[in-house]
Scaffold this active site. Structure first.
Site, PDB file in Angstrom:
ATOM      1  N   CYS A   1       0.849  -1.202   0.000  1.00  0.00           N
ATOM      2  CA  CYS A   1       0.000   0.000   0.000  1.00  0.00           C
ATOM      3  C   CYS A   1       0.882   1.250   0.000  1.00  0.00           C
ATOM      4  O   CYS A   1       2.056   1.210   0.314  1.00  0.00           O
ATOM      5  CB  CYS A   1      -0.866   0.013   1.258  1.00  0.00           C
ATOM      6  SG  CYS A   1      -1.779  -1.488   1.503  1.00  0.00           S
TER       7      CYS A   1
ATOM      8  N   ARG B   1       3.742   0.747  -7.431  1.00  0.00           N
ATOM      9  CA  ARG B   1       3.813  -0.303  -6.392  1.00  0.00           C
ATOM     10  C   ARG B   1       2.686  -1.315  -6.533  1.00  0.00           C
ATOM     11  O   ARG B   1       2.669  -2.337  -5.865  1.00  0.00           O
ATOM     12  CB  ARG B   1       3.735   0.331  -4.997  1.00  0.00           C
ATOM     13  CG  ARG B   1       4.834   1.312  -4.688  1.00  0.00           C
ATOM     14  CD  ARG B   1       4.425   2.271  -3.579  1.00  0.00           C
ATOM     15  NE  ARG B   1       4.273   1.622  -2.309  1.00  0.00           N
ATOM     16  CZ  ARG B   1       5.131   1.776  -1.288  1.00  0.00           C
ATOM     17  NH1 ARG B   1       6.191   2.536  -1.454  1.00  0.00           N
ATOM     18  NH2 ARG B   1       4.946   1.183  -0.145  1.00  0.00           N
TER      19      ARG B   1
ATOM     20  N   TRP C   1      -3.237  -2.183  -1.425  1.00  0.00           N
ATOM     21  CA  TRP C   1      -2.951  -3.517  -1.965  1.00  0.00           C
ATOM     22  C   TRP C   1      -3.597  -4.458  -0.951  1.00  0.00           C
ATOM     23  O   TRP C   1      -3.097  -4.631   0.162  1.00  0.00           O
ATOM     24  CB  TRP C   1      -1.445  -3.731  -2.060  1.00  0.00           C
ATOM     25  CG  TRP C   1      -1.028  -5.120  -2.359  1.00  0.00           C
ATOM     26  CD1 TRP C   1      -0.716  -6.102  -1.466  1.00  0.00           C
ATOM     27  CD2 TRP C   1      -0.900  -5.725  -3.652  1.00  0.00           C
ATOM     28  NE1 TRP C   1      -0.389  -7.260  -2.109  1.00  0.00           N
ATOM     29  CE2 TRP C   1      -0.493  -7.072  -3.453  1.00  0.00           C
ATOM     30  CE3 TRP C   1      -1.081  -5.289  -4.945  1.00  0.00           C
ATOM     31  CZ2 TRP C   1      -0.278  -7.958  -4.504  1.00  0.00           C
ATOM     32  CZ3 TRP C   1      -0.845  -6.167  -5.995  1.00  0.00           C
ATOM     33  CH2 TRP C   1      -0.467  -7.470  -5.779  1.00  0.00           C
TER      34      TRP C   1
ATOM     35  N   ASN D   1      -0.673   0.949   6.294  1.00  0.00           N
ATOM     36  CA  ASN D   1       0.046  -0.128   5.595  1.00  0.00           C
ATOM     37  C   ASN D   1       0.383  -1.163   6.637  1.00  0.00           C
ATOM     38  O   ASN D   1       0.784  -0.817   7.749  1.00  0.00           O
ATOM     39  CB  ASN D   1       1.378   0.386   5.025  1.00  0.00           C
ATOM     40  CG  ASN D   1       1.184   1.203   3.776  1.00  0.00           C
ATOM     41  OD1 ASN D   1       0.060   1.282   3.284  1.00  0.00           O
ATOM     42  ND2 ASN D   1       2.242   1.800   3.288  1.00  0.00           N
ATOM     43  N   GLY D   2       0.271  -2.458   6.267  1.00  0.00           N
ATOM     44  CA  GLY D   2       0.698  -3.500   7.200  1.00  0.00           C
ATOM     45  C   GLY D   2      -0.458  -4.422   7.549  1.00  0.00           C
ATOM     46  O   GLY D   2      -1.500  -4.410   6.904  1.00  0.00           O
TER      47      GLY D   2
ATOM     48  N   GLU E   1      13.882 -24.236 -11.485  1.00  0.00           N
ATOM     49  CA  GLU E   1      13.585 -22.809 -11.296  1.00  0.00           C
ATOM     50  C   GLU E   1      14.782 -21.947 -11.678  1.00  0.00           C
ATOM     51  O   GLU E   1      14.620 -20.907 -12.318  1.00  0.00           O
ATOM     52  CB  GLU E   1      13.162 -22.557  -9.845  1.00  0.00           C
ATOM     53  CG  GLU E   1      12.904 -21.108  -9.472  1.00  0.00           C
ATOM     54  CD  GLU E   1      11.852 -20.416 -10.327  1.00  0.00           C
ATOM     55  OE1 GLU E   1      11.100 -21.099 -11.053  1.00  0.00           O
ATOM     56  OE2 GLU E   1      11.802 -19.172 -10.297  1.00  0.00           O
TER      57      GLU E   1
ATOM     58  N   LYS F   1      14.676 -19.045 -14.608  1.00  0.00           N
ATOM     59  CA  LYS F   1      15.106 -17.657 -14.357  1.00  0.00           C
ATOM     60  C   LYS F   1      16.099 -17.216 -15.436  1.00  0.00           C
ATOM     61  O   LYS F   1      16.000 -16.147 -16.013  1.00  0.00           O
ATOM     62  CB  LYS F   1      15.740 -17.529 -12.972  1.00  0.00           C
ATOM     63  CG  LYS F   1      14.770 -17.604 -11.829  1.00  0.00           C
ATOM     64  CD  LYS F   1      13.931 -16.369 -11.629  1.00  0.00           C
ATOM     65  CE  LYS F   1      12.600 -16.301 -12.235  1.00  0.00           C
ATOM     66  NZ  LYS F   1      11.594 -17.288 -12.119  1.00  0.00           N
TER      67      LYS F   1
ATOM     68  N   GLU G   1      14.545 -16.983 -19.095  1.00  0.00           N
ATOM     69  CA  GLU G   1      13.495 -15.984 -19.374  1.00  0.00           C
ATOM     70  C   GLU G   1      14.006 -14.550 -19.320  1.00  0.00           C
ATOM     71  O   GLU G   1      13.384 -13.648 -19.868  1.00  0.00           O
ATOM     72  CB  GLU G   1      12.286 -16.159 -18.471  1.00  0.00           C
ATOM     73  CG  GLU G   1      12.479 -15.856 -17.012  1.00  0.00           C
ATOM     74  CD  GLU G   1      11.157 -15.964 -16.240  1.00  0.00           C
ATOM     75  OE1 GLU G   1      10.082 -15.721 -16.806  1.00  0.00           O
ATOM     76  OE2 GLU G   1      11.209 -16.310 -15.060  1.00  0.00           O
TER      77      GLU G   1
ATOM     78  N   HIS H   1      21.482 -40.270 -18.757  1.00  0.00           N
ATOM     79  CA  HIS H   1      20.530 -40.798 -19.755  1.00  0.00           C
ATOM     80  C   HIS H   1      20.370 -39.830 -20.921  1.00  0.00           C
ATOM     81  O   HIS H   1      19.303 -39.786 -21.538  1.00  0.00           O
ATOM     82  CB  HIS H   1      19.184 -41.066 -19.079  1.00  0.00           C
ATOM     83  CG  HIS H   1      19.279 -42.058 -17.968  1.00  0.00           C
ATOM     84  ND1 HIS H   1      19.431 -43.419 -18.182  1.00  0.00           N
ATOM     85  CD2 HIS H   1      19.297 -41.883 -16.623  1.00  0.00           C
ATOM     86  CE1 HIS H   1      19.516 -44.035 -17.015  1.00  0.00           C
ATOM     87  NE2 HIS H   1      19.442 -43.135 -16.052  1.00  0.00           N
TER      88      HIS H   1
ATOM     89  N   LYS I   1       3.535 -10.554 -17.340  1.00  0.00           N
ATOM     90  CA  LYS I   1       3.551 -10.885 -15.907  1.00  0.00           C
ATOM     91  C   LYS I   1       2.422 -11.871 -15.571  1.00  0.00           C
ATOM     92  O   LYS I   1       2.573 -12.721 -14.731  1.00  0.00           O
ATOM     93  CB  LYS I   1       3.397  -9.616 -15.063  1.00  0.00           C
ATOM     94  CG  LYS I   1       3.536  -9.855 -13.559  1.00  0.00           C
ATOM     95  CD  LYS I   1       4.859 -10.482 -13.210  1.00  0.00           C
ATOM     96  CE  LYS I   1       4.950 -10.865 -11.743  1.00  0.00           C
ATOM     97  NZ  LYS I   1       6.134 -11.718 -11.441  1.00  0.00           N
TER      98      LYS I   1
END
Ligand code: AGP
Length: 606
Positions: free
Chosen positions: A2, A27, A74, A98-99, A479, A483, A486, A502, A601
């Site tokens: 937020c 944000r 948010w 915020n929080g 992963e 990263k 991409e 193999h 995204k």
């Protein structure tokens, strides 16, 4: 995350607030609002969606006033809608926050018994009523009394119409910065909101408060003891500030992980009983004990988090798990029997393949639990119950902090299920006490970023890369490879280390860097053999090992050490060097790290 903006002493308070909110749009948010102090009581305007919706609402309104507060939300508690948007009003008090207030439910019950009526689902409205309940003519005192009974993290700005030019700010866990002007003073969660008005700022620290009036600023702690704070000069430009001084959002988000991992388990762990509390999982203990099979549905990085969850759940909750590419699951004829739980993992909560796979699983009778980052997202709304990962907006297209928060939540779900089965209190306690150390251990890994950049310089212009891991390090290898490919466009593959013989071993040559995740676990001796196979073929070895390791370090061209921890939580550490390696290589190649070519995204189209 937020955003907060406050101003006092400006003849154009409303426009200062609106412009400040626009500076915070980067944000990520889902609603916005502002309150202007007026003698009869603050006037509040707030709207769901973008700031332009708020501007449309304000059109033609009397916005006179010299003091006000504003907020971009948010959502963490309660859906993203107009009622849950901030500021929240109670009597003549208006609050933006915020929080996360962890004990808001208990406080709400107490205040309800005093006859207070709540309109929203938010923890912030509870705080507004609490401050109003304590108010006896001194806003600073009322805020201090209220914060004395609040548990959790907050950054707040508060106004009261009986003290029309006063803003009270307080910080514990969520940033607040004061902008020092000449006859006008500012408060914000982020310097970018006030930079156009002043470069003289005071950063509050946890446990500190501030009062702002046009005539001046006073800083104190929550016990009302005056404190002296240094005024600093901001030299950054706006774009640097929005990235928190980092060169890219992705790097900022990698470095946010100590905080975001803690936020994902904040208020959800009960170390003394070795158990967890996940409010969003509306399943009874009987239902939890009678889960016979788990299917995990996800795509991309979320799919890799699911693979980590498979190891966690099978080993510690003793429940069979299948992890499915959502895009494949939705077109197969999956067999869903009674007692099947579907965990649907999605950072955005909007990935169409994952959404449709979830709908297919529901159609066939599975119970569905969403693990998402965006409150009110489609997957969050359509899943029967769920857990938000509380990672805050992830702006870099390459997912990093969401991955570690997803894995953390999967660990908590494992403990929730395991403690109703095979995990005893002592083991649960040990797992949770170790989790509490993880944020600091992640920070230790982040401190090696410069060393990892040196390794990146050696391999930035190679064309291929192989990632190898065994056991729970296999999904980490996948992963790490994702990263790299991409954001640097280097062809990278993740493979089970034992599978190399193999086929992939044919690729090994001096031009093939091989990243081996070889932390100390049950398969360590086996992966030593795999490293020797690579070395025998002159492959270049970058190994991620546990601090103190000598055997693999001796065989490697480059070594990245990470602190030791329980194998259960090790993925939260072993993935971080791979995030940094991919980031530094992409930067060295001059690629657009935050917006890689061809990627979105959230993949909301098939
Ligand atoms: C990860 O870095 C990628 N951006 C991508 O694979 C992503 O994880 C995938 O599209 C799933 O997104 P979701 O978690 O929002 O569903």
């Amino acid at each position: 995350m937020c955003g907060i903006v406050g101003v006092t002493g400006s003849s154009q308070a409303a426009s200062v607030l609106l412009e400040g909110l626009k500076r915070l749009e980067y944000r990520g948010y889902d609603s916005a609002g502002l309150a202007i102090a007026r003698p009869g009581g603050p006037v509040v305007y707030k709207e769901e969606g973008k700031i332009r919706n708020l501007e449309a609402r304000l059109d033609g309104e009397d916005l006179s006033g010299t003091c006000g507060i504003a907020h971009t939300r948010w959502a963490t508690h309660g859906a993203p809608n107009q009622i849950n948007a901030h500021p929240h009003l109670a009597g003549k008090v208006a609050v933006v926050h915020n929080g996360i207030i962890e004990n808001h439910n208990a406080l709400k019950v107490q205040l309800g018994k005093k006859g207070r009526i709540f309109r929203s689902e938010t923890d912030t409205e509870v705080l507004a009523h609490l401050i109003d309940d304590f108010y006896k003519g001194d806003l600073v005192e009322a805020v201090q009394l209220a914060l004395g009974v609040v548990e959790g993290a907050f950054g707040i700005a508060v106004i009261h119409s009986d003290e029309p030019d006063l803003i009270v700010g307080a910080r514990k866990g969520s940033p607040l910065v004061v902008g020092v002007g000449d006859g006008v003073n500012y408060l914000a969660s982020d310097v970018s909101a006030i930079l156009e008005h002043t470069r003289q700022v005071i950063y509050l620290d946890d446990g500190e408060m501030v009062t702002l009036r046009p005539s001046g600023i006073a800083t104190m702690n929550i016990n009302n003891e005056a404190i002296t704070k240094e005024i600093q000069e901001i030299t950054w430009d706006l774009s640097q500030i929005q990235k928190g001084g980092f060169a890219h959002f992705m790097l900022k988000e990698i470095f946010e992980q100590p905080r975001t991992i803690r936020d994902s388990f904040r208020g959800r762990i009960l170390p003394e009983s070795g158990d967890v509390k996940l409010g969003g999982i509306q399943l009874t203990d009987w239902e939890l004990r009678n889960i016979r099979r788990i299917i995990i549905l996800a795509c991309g990085t979320s799919f890799h988090a699911g693979l980590v969850g498979e190891y966690m759940l099978e080993e510690y909750a003793h429940i069979p798990v299948e992890v499915e590419y959502a895009s494949e699951f939705r077109y197969r004829s999956p067999i869903i029997e009674a007692g099947t739980l579907c965990l649907v993992i999605s950072q955005s909560g909007e990935t169409i393949d994952t959404l449709e796979a979830m709908r297919e699983a529901k159609r066939k009778g599975a119970k569905v639990l969403g693990i998402t980052n965006v409150v009110g997202s489609t997957i969050a709304r359509e899943s029967e119950c769920g857990v938000y990962i509380h990672a805050g907006p992830e702006i870099g297209v390459a997912s990093t902090k969401a991955f570690t928060s997803q894995v953390t939540i999967l660990g908590l779900i494992t403990i929730l299920l395991g403690r109703r089965g095979h995990i005893n209190a002592d083991r649960g306690t040990k797992m949770l006490r170790e989790l509490d150390k993880i944020p600091d251990l992640v920070q230790q890994v982040l401190d090696h970023s410069d060393r990892i950049m040196e390794i990146a310089k050696v391999y930035a212009h190679h064309r291929n890369c192989l990632y190898l891991g065994r056991g729970v390090n296999f999904p980490i290898a996948l992963e790490g490879a994702l990263k790299l490919k991409e954001i640097s466009y280097i062809h990278a593959e993740g493979y089970p280390a034992a599978e190399m013989k193999h086929g992939p071993i044919a690729l090994i040559d001096p031009q093939m860097p091989v990243v081996v995740i070889a932390t100390k676990d049950g398969s360590y001796d086996k992966i030593v053999g795999n490293v020797q196979e690579v070395r025998a073929r002159s492959g270049k070895i970058i190994s991620v090992v546990t601090e103190g390791d000598e055997e693999i370090a001796k065989l490697s061209d480059h070594v990245i050490t990470i602190p030791d921890t329980m194998n259960f939580w090790m993925p939260l550490l072993s993935v971080v060097p791979l995030q940094l390696l991919a980031y530094h290589i992409a930067v060295l190649r001059g690629e657009d790290v935050d917006q890689p070519r061809n990627l979105a995204k959230a993949v909301t189209v098939e």
